[in-house]
Enzyme design. Structure first.
Site, short mmCIF file in Angstrom:
data_model
loop_
_atom_site.label_atom_id
_atom_site.label_comp_id
_atom_site.label_asym_id
_atom_site.label_seq_id
_atom_site.Cartn_x
_atom_site.Cartn_y
_atom_site.Cartn_z
CE1 TYR A 57 -3.42 -2.59 -0.08
CE2 TYR A 57 -3.85 -2.21 2.25
CZ TYR A 57 -4.15 -2.86 1.07
OH TYR A 57 -5.17 -3.77 1.02
CB SER A 226 -14.17 -2.39 -2.09
OG SER A 226 -14.71 -1.32 -2.84
N PRO A 227 -16.32 -2.43 0.99
CG PRO A 227 -16.55 -2.05 3.29
CD PRO A 227 -15.52 -2.14 2.19
CB ALA A 229 -19.18 -0.20 -3.94
N GLY A 231 -18.43 4.53 -2.50
CA GLY A 231 -19.52 5.49 -2.38
C GLY A 231 -20.54 5.47 -3.49
#
Length: 314
Positions: A57, A226-227, A229, A231
């Site tokens: 990252y 990415s729960p 997504a 936004g």
């Protein structure tokens, strides 16, 4: 009995991929450290005490600025769970990006992450993606060595299916406790794979059947990256699903972000979302996913699913 240091007890995880500046090798700045401090404090205020990293990252800068915050905050390390991932190598000159789960590489990446994070141990190490060339026995020997040295307490995987996890677990005495996958109301292949079986649409769903069931049967906690997504479903876009998310949030006295996280948490697979926003207000908007139960009825859960699909269930 599971303790707070067991990653499986955490309902929500803060993903640190957005910390550390740009996706490049330029040094991080004092402002990057300040932004990390602000985001970490917002997460703690929201009740989030598990933090997710990966060695790639921001080319390692996400771990490094987190380590700066830990160094400036006596006692913080003892209050949180730190999880990182290894196994992806970014492109470098003429060398393409690739996966590397050779035993020596795993050990080296962990040592580098520990140095950047300024900590003596990791609570959790995840193998970031499957390496087709890796020998499961070599992987598990490296993990056993890291555990025996006290460098890593728990292990898991990311982006793996049930048989891949089972192949690793067959060579391990220590349990694999996490599988991190992309899961959201926008990315629904993980839930649709079960209901599309024996339909003409099944071939278009690429999610490995049985993965959720294998994880549940073997006490592997699913984490959803990415729960929200990015936004897509909490924006002011005038779509049926966006309107429904906002309507349910108003009715429940919560935020659209929490509704989307509840949709995941309501599933019996015991899904722990990994939120990634760096905005303090965005982090605060997720707090009800920690402090309240997943307050969706059976019917509301299905209403959201069908609205996101745009077509009826088979």
């Amino acid at each position: 009995m599971a303790s707070e240091t067991d990653i499986r007890t955490h309902k929500l995880v803060y993903g640190c991929m957005g910390l550390g500046g740009g996706w490049d090798t330029a040094p991080y700045t004092a402002e990057d450290i300040h932004r990390a401090e602000t985001a970490i404090e917002a997460a703690l205020t929201a009740g989030i005490t598990a933090f997710d990293h990966a060695d790639i990252y921001r080319y390692g800068k996400s771990e490094a600025v987190f380590g700066e915050v830990l160094a400036r905050s006596p006692g913080l390390r003892e209050r949180i769970v730190v999880q990182t991932k290894c196994g992806i190598r970014l492109p470098d000159g003429d060398r393409p990006g690739h996966y590397d789960l050779r035993g020596a590489s795993i050990v080296r990446r962990v040592e580098e992450s520990l140095a950047r994070l300024r900590t003596d141990f990791l609570d959790v190490l995840l193998l970031h993606r499957p390496d087709p060339l890796a020998d499961p026995r070599e992987i598990t020997a490296a993990l056993a060595s890291l555990h025996a040295q006290g460098l890593v307490r728990q292990f898991g995987v990311s982006n793996m299916n049930g048989p891949q996890i089972a192949s690793l677990q067959a060579h391990m005495d220590l349990p694999l406790v996490v599988n991190q996958l992309e899961m959201s109301l926008h990315r629904r292949d993980w839930v649709e794979s079960g209901v599309l079986f024996n339909t003409a649409d099944a071939a278009r769903n690429g999610f490995a059947p049985g993965t959720l069931e294998w994880c549940a049967a073997n006490d592997v906690r699913l984490q959803a990256w990415s729960p929200i997504a990015q936004g897509r479903l909490t924006s002011h876009e005038d779509t049926r699903v966006n309107r429904l998310v906002a309507e349910i949030a108003r009715h429940k006295g919560t935020t659209p972000e929490s509704v989307l996280l509840w949709w995941l948490q309501r599933h019996p697979a015991r899904i722990a979302p990994v939120i990634g926003t760096t905005r303090p207000e965005g982090i605060s908007a997720c707090a009800d996913a920690v402090h309240r139960r997943a307050d969706l009825t059976h019917e509301e859960w299905y209403e959201l699913w069908v609205a996101a699909r745009g077509i009826p269930l088979p």
